[in-house]
Design a protein around this motif. Structure first.
Motif, PDB file in Angstrom:
ATOM      1  N   VAL A 158      88.497  70.658 -20.316  1.00 29.02           N
ATOM      2  CA  VAL A 158      89.431  70.455 -21.422  1.00 29.02           C
ATOM      3  C   VAL A 158      89.001  69.245 -22.244  1.00 29.02           C
ATOM      4  CG1 VAL A 158      91.831  69.952 -22.031  1.00 29.02           C
ATOM      5  CG2 VAL A 158      91.315  71.474 -20.109  1.00 29.02           C
ATOM      6  N   THR A 159      89.048  69.374 -23.572  1.00 25.78           N
ATOM      7  CA  THR A 159      88.688  68.264 -24.456  1.00 25.78           C
ATOM      8  C   THR A 159      89.884  67.902 -25.336  1.00 25.78           C
ATOM      9  OG1 THR A 159      87.893  69.700 -26.235  1.00 25.78           O
ATOM     10  CG2 THR A 159      86.294  69.054 -24.534  1.00 25.78           C
ATOM     11  N   GLU A 160      89.858  66.691 -25.861  1.00 30.14           N
ATOM     12  CA  GLU A 160      90.921  66.241 -26.760  1.00 30.14           C
ATOM     13  C   GLU A 160      90.963  67.111 -28.011  1.00 30.14           C
ATOM     14  OE1 GLU A 160      93.979  63.197 -27.286  1.00 30.14           O
ATOM     15  OE2 GLU A 160      92.696  63.761 -25.600  1.00 30.14           O
ATOM     16  N   THR A 161      89.803  67.515 -28.471  1.00 28.66           N
ATOM     17  CA  THR A 161      89.731  68.358 -29.668  1.00 28.66           C
ATOM     18  C   THR A 161      90.427  69.694 -29.439  1.00 28.66           C
ATOM     19  OG1 THR A 161      87.640  67.328 -30.332  1.00 28.66           O
ATOM     20  CG2 THR A 161      88.171  69.476 -31.304  1.00 28.66           C
ATOM     21  N   GLU A 162      90.203  70.275 -28.276  1.00 28.63           N
ATOM     22  CA  GLU A 162      90.840  71.558 -27.983  1.00 28.63           C
ATOM     23  C   GLU A 162      92.353  71.407 -27.899  1.00 28.63           C
ATOM     24  OE1 GLU A 162      90.418  75.304 -24.858  1.00 28.63           O
ATOM     25  OE2 GLU A 162      89.690  73.322 -24.253  1.00 28.63           O
ATOM     26  N   LEU A 163      92.826  70.337 -27.238  1.00 25.34           N
ATOM     27  CA  LEU A 163      94.268  70.108 -27.148  1.00 25.34           C
ATOM     28  C   LEU A 163      94.878  69.968 -28.543  1.00 25.34           C
ATOM     29  CD1 LEU A 163      94.498  67.572 -24.183  1.00 25.34           C
ATOM     30  CD2 LEU A 163      95.163  69.974 -24.159  1.00 25.34           C
ATOM     31  N   LYS A 164      94.176  69.251 -29.418  1.00 27.24           N
ATOM     32  CA  LYS A 164      94.674  69.057 -30.783  1.00 27.24           C
ATOM     33  C   LYS A 164      94.711  70.384 -31.533  1.00 27.24           C
ATOM     34  CE  LYS A 164      93.785  66.336 -34.964  1.00 27.24           C
ATOM     35  NZ  LYS A 164      92.932  65.286 -35.582  1.00 27.24           N
ATOM     36  N   THR A 165      93.686  71.218 -31.347  1.00 29.48           N
ATOM     37  CA  THR A 165      93.655  72.522 -32.019  1.00 29.48           C
ATOM     38  C   THR A 165      94.829  73.388 -31.583  1.00 29.48           C
ATOM     39  OG1 THR A 165      91.231  72.448 -32.179  1.00 29.48           O
ATOM     40  CG2 THR A 165      92.292  74.620 -32.349  1.00 29.48           C
ATOM     41  N   VAL A 166      95.075  73.427 -30.265  1.00 31.87           N
ATOM     42  CA  VAL A 166      96.188  74.226 -29.740  1.00 31.87           C
ATOM     43  C   VAL A 166      97.514  73.646 -30.223  1.00 31.87           C
ATOM     44  CG1 VAL A 166      97.380  74.975 -27.653  1.00 31.87           C
ATOM     45  CG2 VAL A 166      94.874  74.967 -27.723  1.00 31.87           C
ATOM     46  N   GLY A 167      97.634  72.321 -30.174  1.00 29.32           N
ATOM     47  CA  GLY A 167      98.888  71.674 -30.570  1.00 29.32           C
ATOM     48  C   GLY A 167      99.212  71.871 -32.038  1.00 29.32           C
ATOM     49  N   MET A 168      98.199  71.810 -32.900  1.00 28.76           N
ATOM     50  CA  MET A 168      98.420  72.035 -34.333  1.00 28.76           C
ATOM     51  C   MET A 168      98.804  73.484 -34.611  1.00 28.76           C
ATOM     52  SD  MET A 168      95.428  69.748 -36.161  1.00 28.76           S
ATOM     53  CE  MET A 168      96.015  70.198 -37.801  1.00 28.76           C
ATOM     54  N   ALA A 169      98.187  74.419 -33.890  1.00 27.91           N
ATOM     55  CA  ALA A 169      98.537  75.833 -34.068  1.00 27.91           C
ATOM     56  C   ALA A 169      99.996  76.081 -33.685  1.00 27.91           C
ATOM     57  CB  ALA A 169      97.599  76.705 -33.241  1.00 27.91           C
ATOM     58  N   LEU A 170     100.464  75.431 -32.631  1.00 29.58           N
ATOM     59  CA  LEU A 170     101.862  75.571 -32.210  1.00 29.58           C
ATOM     60  C   LEU A 170     102.796  74.991 -33.269  1.00 29.58           C
ATOM     61  CD1 LEU A 170     101.508  74.611 -28.440  1.00 29.58           C
ATOM     62  CD2 LEU A 170     102.142  76.862 -29.322  1.00 29.58           C
ATOM     63  N   TRP A 171     102.440  73.831 -33.819  1.00 24.59           N
ATOM     64  CA  TRP A 171     103.287  73.216 -34.847  1.00 24.59           C
ATOM     65  C   TRP A 171     103.355  74.092 -36.105  1.00 24.59           C
ATOM     66  CZ3 TRP A 171     106.853  69.635 -35.336  1.00 24.59           C
ATOM     67  CH2 TRP A 171     107.211  69.207 -36.617  1.00 24.59           C
ATOM     68  N   GLN A 172     102.230  74.601 -36.527  1.00 21.24           N
ATOM     69  CA  GLN A 172     102.200  75.444 -37.717  1.00 21.24           C
ATOM     70  C   GLN A 172     102.998  76.727 -37.506  1.00 21.24           C
ATOM     71  OE1 GLN A 172      97.997  75.865 -38.355  1.00 21.24           O
ATOM     72  NE2 GLN A 172      97.735  73.767 -39.116  1.00 21.24           N
ATOM     73  N   ALA A 173     102.949  77.248 -36.284  1.00 16.90           N
ATOM     74  CA  ALA A 173     103.683  78.473 -35.989  1.00 16.90           C
ATOM     75  C   ALA A 173     105.194  78.258 -36.065  1.00 16.90           C
ATOM     76  CB  ALA A 173     103.293  78.996 -34.609  1.00 16.90           C
ATOM     77  N   LEU A 174     105.650  77.062 -35.708  1.00 21.31           N
ATOM     78  CA  LEU A 174     107.084  76.774 -35.757  1.00 21.31           C
ATOM     79  C   LEU A 174     107.606  76.651 -37.178  1.00 21.31           C
ATOM     80  CD1 LEU A 174     107.389  74.175 -32.850  1.00 21.31           C
ATOM     81  CD2 LEU A 174     108.207  76.535 -32.850  1.00 21.31           C
ATOM     82  N   ASN A 175     106.694  76.300 -38.115  1.00 15.19           N
ATOM     83  CA  ASN A 175     107.055  76.210 -39.532  1.00 15.19           C
ATOM     84  C   ASN A 175     108.218  75.240 -39.756  1.00 15.19           C
ATOM     85  OD1 ASN A 175     106.735  76.830 -42.274  1.00 15.19           O
ATOM     86  ND2 ASN A 175     108.217  78.526 -42.182  1.00 15.19           N
ATOM     87  N   LEU A 176     108.130  74.073 -39.149  1.00 17.52           N
ATOM     88  CA  LEU A 176     109.164  73.053 -39.309  1.00 17.52           C
ATOM     89  C   LEU A 176     108.792  72.100 -40.431  1.00 17.52           C
ATOM     90  CD1 LEU A 176     109.761  72.144 -35.555  1.00 17.52           C
ATOM     91  CD2 LEU A 176     111.159  73.637 -36.980  1.00 17.52           C
ATOM     92  N   GLU A 177     109.778  71.334 -40.897  1.00 18.89           N
ATOM     93  CA  GLU A 177     109.511  70.336 -41.921  1.00 18.89           C
ATOM     94  C   GLU A 177     108.602  69.251 -41.359  1.00 18.89           C
ATOM     95  OE1 GLU A 177     113.006  68.701 -43.588  1.00 18.89           O
ATOM     96  OE2 GLU A 177     113.876  70.642 -44.170  1.00 18.89           O
ATOM     97  N   THR A 178     107.686  68.782 -42.175  1.00 20.86           N
ATOM     98  CA  THR A 178     106.749  67.755 -41.735  1.00 20.86           C
ATOM     99  C   THR A 178     107.468  66.456 -41.417  1.00 20.86           C
ATOM    100  OG1 THR A 178     105.005  68.734 -43.072  1.00 20.86           O
ATOM    101  CG2 THR A 178     104.658  66.465 -42.336  1.00 20.86           C
ATOM    102  N   HIS A 179     108.504  66.143 -42.208  1.00 16.93           N
ATOM    103  CA  HIS A 179     109.264  64.918 -41.953  1.00 16.93           C
ATOM    104  C   HIS A 179     110.067  65.088 -40.665  1.00 16.93           C
ATOM    105  CE1 HIS A 179     111.509  61.263 -42.611  1.00 16.93           C
ATOM    106  NE2 HIS A 179     112.650  61.947 -42.466  1.00 16.93           N
ATOM    107  N   LEU A 180     109.825  64.214 -39.725  1.00 15.56           N
ATOM    108  CA  LEU A 180     110.472  64.330 -38.422  1.00 15.56           C
ATOM    109  C   LEU A 180     110.883  62.929 -37.967  1.00 15.56           C
ATOM    110  CD1 LEU A 180     111.089  66.493 -36.208  1.00 15.56           C
ATOM    111  CD2 LEU A 180     108.982  65.760 -35.091  1.00 15.56           C
ATOM    112  N   THR A 181     112.192  62.734 -37.826  1.00 14.49           N
ATOM    113  CA  THR A 181     112.678  61.441 -37.365  1.00 14.49           C
ATOM    114  C   THR A 181     112.583  61.362 -35.835  1.00 14.49           C
ATOM    115  OG1 THR A 181     114.935  62.297 -37.235  1.00 14.49           O
ATOM    116  CG2 THR A 181     114.263  61.232 -39.293  1.00 14.49           C
ATOM    117  N   SER A 182     112.755  60.165 -35.305  1.00 14.53           N
ATOM    118  CA  SER A 182     112.697  59.979 -33.852  1.00 14.53           C
ATOM    119  C   SER A 182     113.802  60.788 -33.193  1.00 14.53           C
ATOM    120  CB  SER A 182     112.854  58.494 -33.514  1.00 14.53           C
ATOM    121  OG  SER A 182     111.815  57.740 -34.074  1.00 14.53           O
TER     122      SER A 182
END
Length: 583
Positions: free
Chosen positions: A38-62
């Motif tokens: 497992v590489t950091e790049t792969e984790l980032k690729t998977v994580g970004m795909a999940l975020w894009q799939a959720l289609n949430l607003e980019t602005h995210l408060t704590s």
């Protein structure tokens, strides 16, 4: 952080149609976990795909992010890798938490009043089958005790880590005491694909062999219990949530408010760092999701500055610790639900050990059978007076010390006398009581009349008559007679010596044989001696399993002589030392 408000995210099954690559990315990541690639790049690729799939607003408060469990294949996606374009991995950020939420009607009970009771249950059968590796359970227990000691001493936490991996014993402990946090550390097992889907945890049986306990049977012992959080620190314990072959869902369905499992294969070191950081955060009164977030962050730095992975992971082309931080999965009905009512007045504990201070090696490995049988006997009173004898250097003192720990966790205090420290038992006893040596023995021994005490008498060869085996320390001899007459059912006595001793005390004799080769071999590796298997076996045979001999080997100047010569030097020294002790 305690004021983080929840934000529930409800993935739709339509995600798989809109983003058909999600399942393929997830499956590829899973394969790379199995091969430690497992590489950091792969984790980032998977994580970004999940975020894009959720289609949430980019602005995210704590916020405290809750991924709603759907009961389908979406649950198997690695949501803990979720990557925000601005904030990065959300399950790693200090301003967020990320957990999974399961819907359902459940009764929210008032949290129990403290202290926080933590049970660490470890299991490691004597015989492990590949790919199951030997776990450093002893190091894990020690690290947890050290980390929690300030909270234990102050009365905020009770911690119990028995060396008994039997399922029946766990059932008994859960019935006898009220625990808020239960940690299971060991090996999980998923049945092969060609067999009915089933997951379970491997406990120890009465003989030390493995006992497979199914997820459903394990979950049943938590029903109607006071346990607030169960952590299964085992590989793939949260694998396949959408299938019957996982350990965590039956436990959450049994009514436990918070359950933590591991999504993929877990490094031993990673598991240790996670549960240690988690428990310290909980002892600091952190919310469960905040404690998990802190523990994930700690898993991003598993090694000390002077350590490397190369010696134990030569086959891996990348750092095997990459991606370990996102494996812990918290499934909770409500992560804001507290484990404990902290509004109580803690009762600080008195020092557990008084008397002589015995220098002990931090390395203790194996002896699970002795710890299981002797520890249970001492705890229940089946054995009250235990005499451990055997050859020098094989671990009598270390075993005796290990046997004191479960009793301390049951609020025993320990008076320690080591006969080779140049002082008498009377002097040690009087100093521990803060009284004069002229005080009558009956007065000095008053705490032993009815209170839970352990008297640990170590290295008695130094005061043993070589002709008849009697004890030459008159005050100690008389004290044992007095204690026998008082017959306090809560008194325990552990004695150690190389040779048998002659006493009227009705002792149970236990002859300690040399350690198992696999434990001795592991000790060599733990001390940093990079021996081959053949060299470890030769060392074991020449030294007879003597741990002190291994420590002597470690202290010899490196590369000065070959191993055969070094073993001969150490062997001669041990023989000379043995002769001096006998004389």
């Amino acid at each position: 952080m305690h004021t983080l408000t929840p934000l529930t995210i409800k993935p739709s099954v339509e995600l798989l149609t809109q983003c058909p690559n999600l399942l393929a990315l997830s499956q590829q990541l899973r394969q790379h976990y199995h091969t430690q690639q497992v590489t950091e790049t792969e984790l980032k690729t998977v994580g970004m795909a999940l975020w894009q799939a959720l289609n949430l607003e980019t602005h995210l408060t704590s916020q405290a992010l809750l991924i709603e469990q759907t009961g389908n294949v979406l649950d198997d996606l690695p949501w803990e890798c979720l990557y925000h374009p601005q904030h990065g991995f959300l399950a790693q950020q200090i301003s967020y938490t990320l957990s999974r939420r399961i819907e359902g009607n459940h009764v929210v009970l008032s949290p129990p009043v403290g202290p926080l009771n933590i049970l660490l249950w470890t299991a490691q059968p004597d015989k492990l089958r590949p790919p199951q590796a030997r776990l450093d359970l002893e190091g894990e227990q020690t690290a947890m005790r050290i980390a929690l000691e300030p909270f234990i001493a102050a009365g905020w936490v009770n911690f119990y880590a028995p060396d008994d991996g039997r399922f029946s014993s766990l059932v008994e402990i859960l019935q006898q005491f009220s625990w808020q946090v239960v940690l299971l550390s060991g090996h999980s097992l998923l049945q092969p694909a060609d067999q009915p889907q089933m997951a379970g945890f491997i406990f120890e049986d009465e003989t030390g062999e493995g006992e497979f306990i199914t997820a459903d049977r394990l979950a049943s012992i938590f029903q109607a219990s006071a346990v607030q959080c169960v952590v299964i620190a085992a590989c793939q314990s949260a694998y396949g949530l959408a299938t019957p072959a996982n350990l965590v869902m039956p436990i959450i369905q049994a009514g436990i408010p918070h359950v933590i499992g591991m999504r993929e294969r877990l490094l031993d070191r990673a598991g240790q760092v996670f549960i240690q950081t988690l428990c310290v955060a909980l002892a600091q009164q952190a919310r469960i999701d905040i404690a998990v977030q802190q523990a994930r962050r700690a898993m991003t730095a598993l090694l000390s500055p002077h350590e490397t992975w190369c010696s134990t992971h030569k086959s891996s082309p990348v750092d095997p610790s990459v991606g370990q931080w996102c494996l812990p999965m918290l499934i909770s009905r409500d992560p804001t639900q507290p484990l404990l009512n902290w509004h109580f007045c803690p009762q600080p504990r008195l020092p557990s050990f008084i008397g002589n201070s015995i220098p002990l090696s931090p390395l203790f490995l194996g002896r699970r059978r002795e710890l299981r049988t002797l520890g249970t006997a001492l705890r229940t009173g089946t054995i009250r007076y235990l005499f451990i004898h055997g050859r020098g250097g094989i671990g009598k003192t270390a075993l005796a010390h290990r046997l004191t720990l479960p009793l301390i966790q049951q609020h025993y205090r320990v008076l320690v006398y080591q006969a080779n420290q140049g002082t008498t038992f009377l002097a040690v006893l009087a100093q521990a009581r803060g009284l004069s040596t002229a005080t009558a023995l009956e007065i000095l021994l008053e705490p032993f009349i009815s209170q839970p005490w352990l008297l640990w008498l170590d290295n008695l060869d130094c005061i043993r008559d070589p002709d008849n085996g009697s004890l030459l320390d008159a005050a100690l001899h008389e004290s044992l007679n007095i204690l026998q007459d008082w017959n306090n059912p809560q008194l325990r006595i552990i004695l150690t010596a190389r040779q048998p001793i002659n006493t009227k005390l009705p002792i149970d004799n236990y002859h300690l044989s040399r350690p198992d080769f696999k434990d001795f071999s592991h000790a060599i590796q733990q001390l940093g001696l990079n021996y081959t298997f053949a060299e470890r076996l030769k060392t074991y045979q020449v030294l007879g399993g003597n741990f002190q001999g291994v420590q002597l080997l470690q202290s010899l100047p490196p590369l000065t002589t070959d191993l055969t010569t070094q073993l001969a030097i150490v062997h001669r020294y041990l023989q000379a030392y043995q002769r001096s002790c006998n004389s």
